[in-house]
Enzyme design. Structure first.
Site, PDB file in Angstrom:
ATOM      1  N   ASN A 160       0.868  -1.185   0.000  1.00 19.46           N
ATOM      2  CA  ASN A 160       0.000   0.000   0.000  1.00 19.46           C
ATOM      3  C   ASN A 160       0.900   1.229   0.000  1.00 19.46           C
ATOM      4  O   ASN A 160       1.493   1.565   1.017  1.00 19.46           O
ATOM      5  CB  ASN A 160      -0.885  -0.027   1.261  1.00 19.46           C
ATOM      6  CG  ASN A 160      -1.689   1.255   1.415  1.00 19.46           C
ATOM      7  OD1 ASN A 160      -1.836   2.027   0.462  1.00 19.46           O
ATOM      8  ND2 ASN A 160      -2.216   1.482   2.607  1.00 19.46           N
ATOM      9  N   LYS A 196       0.110   4.250  -0.307  1.00 17.06           N
ATOM     10  CA  LYS A 196      -0.531   5.456   0.261  1.00 17.06           C
ATOM     11  C   LYS A 196      -0.294   6.657  -0.661  1.00 17.06           C
ATOM     12  O   LYS A 196      -0.277   6.489  -1.876  1.00 17.06           O
ATOM     13  CB  LYS A 196      -0.023   5.718   1.681  1.00 17.06           C
ATOM     14  CG  LYS A 196      -0.062   4.471   2.550  1.00 17.06           C
ATOM     15  CD  LYS A 196       0.144   4.770   3.996  1.00 17.06           C
ATOM     16  CE  LYS A 196       0.274   3.463   4.764  1.00 17.06           C
ATOM     17  NZ  LYS A 196       0.153   3.609   6.189  1.00 17.06           N
ATOM     18  N   HIS A 252      -9.443   1.169   4.825  1.00 17.91           N
ATOM     19  CA  HIS A 252      -8.164   1.360   5.537  1.00 17.91           C
ATOM     20  C   HIS A 252      -8.387   2.309   6.714  1.00 17.91           C
ATOM     21  O   HIS A 252      -9.192   3.243   6.629  1.00 17.91           O
ATOM     22  CB  HIS A 252      -7.121   1.937   4.565  1.00 17.91           C
ATOM     23  CG  HIS A 252      -5.736   1.909   5.130  1.00 17.91           C
ATOM     24  ND1 HIS A 252      -5.288   2.854   6.020  1.00 17.91           N
ATOM     25  CD2 HIS A 252      -4.719   1.033   4.962  1.00 17.91           C
ATOM     26  CE1 HIS A 252      -4.039   2.562   6.360  1.00 17.91           C
ATOM     27  NE2 HIS A 252      -3.665   1.470   5.738  1.00 17.91           N
ATOM     28  N   GLU A 312      -6.759   4.696   7.785  1.00 17.56           N
ATOM     29  CA  GLU A 312      -6.550   6.121   7.478  1.00 17.56           C
ATOM     30  C   GLU A 312      -7.787   6.719   6.808  1.00 17.56           C
ATOM     31  O   GLU A 312      -8.092   7.890   6.988  1.00 17.56           O
ATOM     32  CB  GLU A 312      -5.286   6.277   6.607  1.00 17.56           C
ATOM     33  CG  GLU A 312      -4.021   6.095   7.442  1.00 17.56           C
ATOM     34  CD  GLU A 312      -2.826   5.543   6.684  1.00 17.56           C
ATOM     35  OE1 GLU A 312      -2.814   5.578   5.442  1.00 17.56           O
ATOM     36  OE2 GLU A 312      -1.897   5.048   7.361  1.00 17.56           O
ATOM     37  N   GLU A 319      -5.363  -4.981  10.624  1.00 19.80           N
ATOM     38  CA  GLU A 319      -4.348  -3.947  10.792  1.00 19.80           C
ATOM     39  C   GLU A 319      -4.609  -3.183  12.086  1.00 19.80           C
ATOM     40  O   GLU A 319      -5.418  -2.238  12.091  1.00 19.80           O
ATOM     41  CB  GLU A 319      -4.396  -2.972   9.620  1.00 19.80           C
ATOM     42  CG  GLU A 319      -4.132  -3.610   8.278  1.00 19.80           C
ATOM     43  CD  GLU A 319      -3.527  -2.606   7.304  1.00 19.80           C
ATOM     44  OE1 GLU A 319      -2.416  -2.866   6.838  1.00 19.80           O
ATOM     45  OE2 GLU A 319      -4.144  -1.558   7.046  1.00 19.80           O
ATOM     46  N   GLY A 353       2.470   2.272  10.627  1.00 20.39           N
ATOM     47  CA  GLY A 353       3.412   3.385  10.446  1.00 20.39           C
ATOM     48  C   GLY A 353       4.098   3.815  11.726  1.00 20.39           C
ATOM     49  O   GLY A 353       4.738   4.865  11.774  1.00 20.39           O
TER      50      GLY A 353
END
Ligand code: PEP
Length: 255
Positions: free
Chosen positions: A9, A11, A95, A97, A167, A173
């Site tokens: 991913n 991003k 996701h 985010e 996740e 991160g």
């Protein structure tokens, strides 16, 4: 045996030139691997080039999101058909985010999954708890709620080909990876939940990925867990060396 998946991913990283370079490097690094499903999910503007470069070979392409309508006045959105038209076979949905910064909810995740499947994309459905939720002992409840919300209203025939990515938000991160035991515990719970919601056979064949600070140094221990079928990789997918390393380690474990 479930075929493992390693998905990158990217991003909001890599312009077109950088993307072309990274795709070329990954292609070279994994050309001989056929026992891992390899996927890259670049930003939208890179998809056309990536799709063309990967049209044949052993690397699939995915979008990082999709809208549920087919077309129309939805500024900033992208449809499943558009993703398909540039060679995508997969799409990341839900996701953390997206949930955190862009108001994604179980309901919108559910609508996107429906559109993705109807349009012929395999959804990679992200679920996972925040640190606060984990510390409050709510991990299993939150993950269950995400899975049930994502799949609400779908029968087994409809979701034949989906991928779930566990996740933990606190591991994304941050450099903090869930321990293999922590990850396995949640993966096993997800598989049991799928078994309760659908059939044992389908649950046993469905791939559940782990995501959250996966890197070359921890992929092996994670992949050795019974219910971990691959990784959704963020930061470590942005450099070909590390990403290829993760793929090769996974491949070796399944040889
Ligand atoms: C992700 O964004 O899905 C992810 C797991 O990121 P990272 O590997 O950087 O933690």
């Amino acid at each position: 045996m479930r075929k493992p998946i390693i998905a990158g991913n990217w991003k909001m990283n890599k312009d077109v030139n950088e993307a072309v370079q990274l795709v070329n490097e990954i292609k070279r690094g994994v050309s001989d691997i056929d026992n891992v499903d390899i996927i890259v999910c670049p930003p939208y503007v890179d998809l056309s080039d990536a799709g063309e470069m990967l049209a044949s070979g052993n690397i699939g392409v995915g979008g990082q999101n999709c809208f549920w309508e087919k077309e129309g006045a939805y500024t900033g959105e992208i449809s499943v058909g558009m993703l398909k038209s540039v060679g995508c076979g997969y799409v990341i949905i839900g996701h953390s985010e997206r949930r955190k910064y862009f108001g994604e909810t179980n309901e919108t995740v559910n609508k996107r999954i429906k559109a993705a499947i109807e349009g012929g994309l395999v959804p990679i459905i992200c679920v996972g708890e925040t640190l606060e939720e984990r510390e409050a002992g709510k991990t299993m409840d939150v993950v269950k709620d995400h899975v049930e919300g994502a799949l609400s209203g779908f029968d087994e025939g409809f979701i034949k080909d989906i991928v779930i990515a566990y996740e933990p938000v606190w591991a994304i991160g941050t450099g903090k990876t869930a321990t293999p035991d922590q990850a396995q515990e949640v993966h096993a719970m997800i598989r049991k939940l799928l078994e309760d919601l659908y059939s044992g056979e389908w649950a046993a064949g469905t791939r559940i990925l782990y995501g959250g600070s996966v890197k070359p140094s921890n992929i092996e221990e994670l992949m050795k867990q019974e219910d971990i079928d691959g990784g959704l990789i963020g930061g470590a997918s942005l450099k070909s060396e590390g990403f290829v390393d993760i793929i090769k380690t996974t491949s070796g474990l399944y040889a």
